[in-house]
Design a protein around this motif. Structure first.
Motif, short mmCIF file in Angstrom:
data_model
loop_
_atom_site.label_atom_id
_atom_site.label_comp_id
_atom_site.label_asym_id
_atom_site.label_seq_id
_atom_site.Cartn_x
_atom_site.Cartn_y
_atom_site.Cartn_z
N THR A 17 0.86 -1.18 0.00
CA THR A 17 0.00 0.00 0.00
C THR A 17 0.90 1.23 0.00
N ASP A 22 0.87 12.20 -3.03
CA ASP A 22 0.70 11.94 -4.46
C ASP A 22 1.10 13.12 -5.34
N ASP A 90 -0.09 -2.01 -5.67
CA ASP A 90 -0.77 -0.72 -5.45
C ASP A 90 -0.21 0.28 -6.43
N THR A 91 -1.06 1.18 -6.90
CA THR A 91 -0.63 2.20 -7.86
C THR A 91 -1.02 3.58 -7.38
N GLN A 92 -0.26 4.54 -7.85
CA GLN A 92 -0.54 5.95 -7.53
C GLN A 92 -0.13 6.77 -8.71
#
Length: 92
Positions: A17, A22, A90-92
């Motif tokens: 996570t 961001d 998980d990506t952002q």
């Protein structure tokens, strides 16, 4: 009869996570670094998709660093993935 015993190793994993901010702002000609962070077991590594300004770099440990070169101002959308072999990434 005698009792028998054997050592057991239990490994507990959890998916990554991303926990870092961001958005980050770098200034042309000003050296800076930003460290991506994520939880997960084993510890995740990072990959990115998207371009960086000349003079900047991104490592698998999640370190975005460098000194953006003159003439490179603008917005650079990046797609960062944290992965550790436990789904889902998980990506952002």
């Amino acid at each position: 009869s005698s009792d028998a015993s054997k050592d057991l190793i239990l490994t507990v994993t959890n998916a990554p996570t991303i926990t870092s901010a961001d958005t980050v702002v770098f200034l042309v000609g000003d050296g800076k670094s930003f460290k991506m962070t994520a939880t997960g077991t084993p510890l995740p590594s990072f990959t990115k998709a998207g371009n960086l300004p000349q003079g900047s770099s991104f490592t698998s440990s999640g370190l975005l660093s460098g000194t953006p070169a003159a003439g490179t101002s603008g917005i650079y959308p990046l797609f960062v993935t944290a992965s550790n072999g436990v789904n889902p990434d998980d990506t952002q």
